[in-house]
Design a protein around this motif. Sequence first.
Motif, PDB file in Angstrom:
ATOM      1  N   ALA A  13      24.120 -17.911  -1.202  1.00 54.59           N
ATOM      2  CA  ALA A  13      25.325 -18.286  -0.459  1.00 54.59           C
ATOM      3  C   ALA A  13      26.042 -19.478  -1.071  1.00 54.59           C
ATOM      4  O   ALA A  13      27.253 -19.641  -0.903  1.00 54.59           O
ATOM      5  N   ILE A  14      25.306 -20.295  -1.789  1.00 56.24           N
ATOM      6  CA  ILE A  14      25.871 -21.410  -2.548  1.00 56.24           C
ATOM      7  C   ILE A  14      25.450 -21.232  -3.997  1.00 56.24           C
ATOM      8  O   ILE A  14      24.263 -21.042  -4.283  1.00 56.24           O
ATOM      9  N   GLY A  15      26.411 -21.238  -4.904  1.00 60.70           N
ATOM     10  CA  GLY A  15      26.114 -21.127  -6.325  1.00 60.70           C
ATOM     11  C   GLY A  15      26.177 -22.488  -6.995  1.00 60.70           C
ATOM     12  O   GLY A  15      26.504 -23.502  -6.366  1.00 60.70           O
ATOM     13  N   LEU A  16      25.858 -22.518  -8.272  1.00 64.79           N
ATOM     14  CA  LEU A  16      25.893 -23.771  -9.025  1.00 64.79           C
ATOM     15  C   LEU A  16      27.026 -23.726 -10.048  1.00 64.79           C
ATOM     16  O   LEU A  16      27.024 -22.885 -10.953  1.00 64.79           O
ATOM     17  N   GLY A  17      27.982 -24.628  -9.898  1.00 65.56           N
ATOM     18  CA  GLY A  17      28.996 -24.813 -10.925  1.00 65.56           C
ATOM     19  C   GLY A  17      28.441 -25.724 -12.004  1.00 65.56           C
ATOM     20  O   GLY A  17      28.011 -26.851 -11.725  1.00 65.56           O
ATOM     21  N   CYS A  18      28.444 -25.257 -13.239  1.00 68.42           N
ATOM     22  CA  CYS A  18      27.748 -25.972 -14.315  1.00 68.42           C
ATOM     23  C   CYS A  18      28.645 -26.925 -15.109  1.00 68.42           C
ATOM     24  O   CYS A  18      28.167 -27.625 -15.996  1.00 68.42           O
ATOM     25  N   GLY A  45      16.483 -21.745  -5.143  1.00 65.24           N
ATOM     26  CA  GLY A  45      17.045 -20.526  -4.576  1.00 65.24           C
ATOM     27  C   GLY A  45      18.435 -20.158  -5.031  1.00 65.24           C
ATOM     28  O   GLY A  45      18.992 -19.158  -4.570  1.00 65.24           O
ATOM     29  N   TYR A  46      19.014 -20.925  -5.938  1.00 62.91           N
ATOM     30  CA  TYR A  46      20.311 -20.543  -6.494  1.00 62.91           C
ATOM     31  C   TYR A  46      20.138 -19.293  -7.360  1.00 62.91           C
ATOM     32  O   TYR A  46      19.263 -19.252  -8.233  1.00 62.91           O
ATOM     33  N   THR A  47      20.999 -18.307  -7.142  1.00 62.25           N
ATOM     34  CA  THR A  47      20.960 -17.108  -7.994  1.00 62.25           C
ATOM     35  C   THR A  47      22.337 -16.802  -8.576  1.00 62.25           C
ATOM     36  O   THR A  47      22.579 -15.699  -9.042  1.00 62.25           O
ATOM     37  N   PHE A  48      23.240 -17.790  -8.557  1.00 66.09           N
ATOM     38  CA  PHE A  48      24.609 -17.605  -9.054  1.00 66.09           C
ATOM     39  C   PHE A  48      24.986 -18.848  -9.841  1.00 66.09           C
ATOM     40  O   PHE A  48      25.052 -19.950  -9.286  1.00 66.09           O
ATOM     41  N   PHE A  49      25.199 -18.681 -11.154  1.00 68.06           N
ATOM     42  CA  PHE A  49      25.510 -19.792 -12.044  1.00 68.06           C
ATOM     43  C   PHE A  49      26.850 -19.531 -12.723  1.00 68.06           C
ATOM     44  O   PHE A  49      27.090 -18.438 -13.229  1.00 68.06           O
ATOM     45  N   GLY A 276      29.062 -28.546  -8.148  1.00 68.11           N
ATOM     46  CA  GLY A 276      28.395 -28.950  -9.385  1.00 68.11           C
ATOM     47  C   GLY A 276      27.829 -30.346  -9.233  1.00 68.11           C
ATOM     48  O   GLY A 276      28.279 -31.133  -8.390  1.00 68.11           O
ATOM     49  N   THR A 277      26.866 -30.677 -10.047  1.00 68.09           N
ATOM     50  CA  THR A 277      26.268 -32.001 -10.012  1.00 68.09           C
ATOM     51  C   THR A 277      25.483 -32.237 -11.287  1.00 68.09           C
ATOM     52  O   THR A 277      25.091 -31.287 -11.972  1.00 68.09           O
ATOM     53  N   THR A 278      25.248 -33.510 -11.597  1.00 69.67           N
ATOM     54  CA  THR A 278      24.336 -33.870 -12.690  1.00 69.67           C
ATOM     55  C   THR A 278      23.047 -34.467 -12.145  1.00 69.67           C
ATOM     56  O   THR A 278      22.231 -34.975 -12.912  1.00 69.67           O
ATOM     57  N   ASN A 279      22.872 -34.396 -10.826  1.00 68.07           N
ATOM     58  CA  ASN A 279      21.742 -35.039 -10.164  1.00 68.07           C
ATOM     59  C   ASN A 279      20.883 -33.991  -9.476  1.00 68.07           C
ATOM     60  O   ASN A 279      21.346 -33.295  -8.570  1.00 68.07           O
ATOM     61  N   PRO A 280      19.615 -33.846  -9.865  1.00 66.78           N
ATOM     62  CA  PRO A 280      18.750 -32.839  -9.222  1.00 66.78           C
ATOM     63  C   PRO A 280      18.632 -33.008  -7.713  1.00 66.78           C
ATOM     64  O   PRO A 280      18.551 -32.021  -6.978  1.00 66.78           O
ATOM     65  N   ASP A 281      18.627 -34.262  -7.236  1.00 61.67           N
ATOM     66  CA  ASP A 281      18.545 -34.481  -5.792  1.00 61.67           C
ATOM     67  C   ASP A 281      19.788 -33.959  -5.084  1.00 61.67           C
ATOM     68  O   ASP A 281      19.697 -33.365  -4.003  1.00 61.67           O
ATOM     69  N   HIS A 282      20.966 -34.198  -5.665  1.00 57.87           N
ATOM     70  CA  HIS A 282      22.195 -33.688  -5.066  1.00 57.87           C
ATOM     71  C   HIS A 282      22.222 -32.164  -5.093  1.00 57.87           C
ATOM     72  O   HIS A 282      22.733 -31.530  -4.164  1.00 57.87           O
ATOM     73  N   MET A 283      21.683 -31.566  -6.155  1.00 57.52           N
ATOM     74  CA  MET A 283      21.606 -30.101  -6.232  1.00 57.52           C
ATOM     75  C   MET A 283      20.807 -29.547  -5.059  1.00 57.52           C
ATOM     76  O   MET A 283      21.208 -28.567  -4.412  1.00 57.52           O
ATOM     77  N   ARG A 284      19.677 -30.176  -4.754  1.00 52.82           N
ATOM     78  CA  ARG A 284      18.848 -29.716  -3.622  1.00 52.82           C
ATOM     79  C   ARG A 284      19.535 -30.008  -2.284  1.00 52.82           C
ATOM     80  O   ARG A 284      19.440 -29.210  -1.348  1.00 52.82           O
TER      81      ARG A 284
END
Length: 335
Positions: A13-18, A45-49, A276-284
């Motif tokens: 439901a939420i993807g990752l903008g790289c 659980g991201y499955t959309f990049f 998008g983010t460069t921080n693993p904590d923000h990604m989670r």
Amino acid sequence: MPTRRIGPFEVSAIGLGCMSLSHAYGSPPPRERAEAVLLGALDAGYTFFDTAAVYGLGHNETLVGEVLGPHRDRFVLASKCGITDAAGVQRGIDGRPETLKALCEVSLRRLQTDVIDIYYLHRWDRRVPIEDSVGALADLVRAGKIRAIGLSEVSAATLRRAHATHPITALQTEYSPWTRNPEIAVLDACRELGVGFVAFSPVGRGFLAGAAHDPSRLEDSDFRKTMPRWQGAALEQNLQLYARFKAIADEAGCTPAQLCLAWLLARDPIIVPIPGTTNPDHMREDAAAAEVALSPELAARVDAVVNGQTVTGSRYPPALQASVDTELMPTEAAA
């Protein structure tokens, strides 16, 4: 993470903008941190990049290919073409069929894959009929090099023209509580045509997440320094707006970034935000927004506080705005 559908694809439901791992927001993070974001996103659980040829002029596609290539069967991959030359090494909008086809070959090599799931025309080159650019992408579908076609930053009228040439699977543009342009016509067109909507910059380029509030502390290569909403009196008024927005997040028991994402998810099931983010904590933190239950009352309060009339400053500076084909809010049209 819960899932949503974009055409034939079931995605998180939420993807990752790289993009931010290579481009636009100052110096890219160290390689080990970029890897932690990408691999951590798979585990979260991201499955959309989502990537693009222009991000770092190939750096981002290469990064995604090297880090995620061994896990290619675990996610849906999107990339974009049309803002570089055929070699992908020089910026400039170019939607000629021969350029798009050549660039797809470059992207496939960088991404270390045989097929790109959703391949977007990143910007419409107005020197080339949209039917010609989409026709080239349709040839790539028939050749098995891409699975589906997307468009980025186009109007509802352009979407309809493109869709008549070949079915469009996804339309991507900026959408958040403080950027409401898609609400003018694009979202209605997507619903009508069965096109998924991918929301980039869903936390207001970090502003609504509580970041980048002091442009003097941003690197010169951070393009937010040139954006009208970060300038002078506009910035001061938007900071006051952010304080009211954060108060709603506090009441909802979530972070401001999570409130943005939960607000988008509640708008319509066709919407998939890609923070998008460069921080693993923000990604989670972003991933956890998929579990935030936003009441209709709180969603209405977000609408009342942050919207196209209360935000000060246009979305882009004039030169950049000229490169996109999107409907304008009244405040932008008057600027």
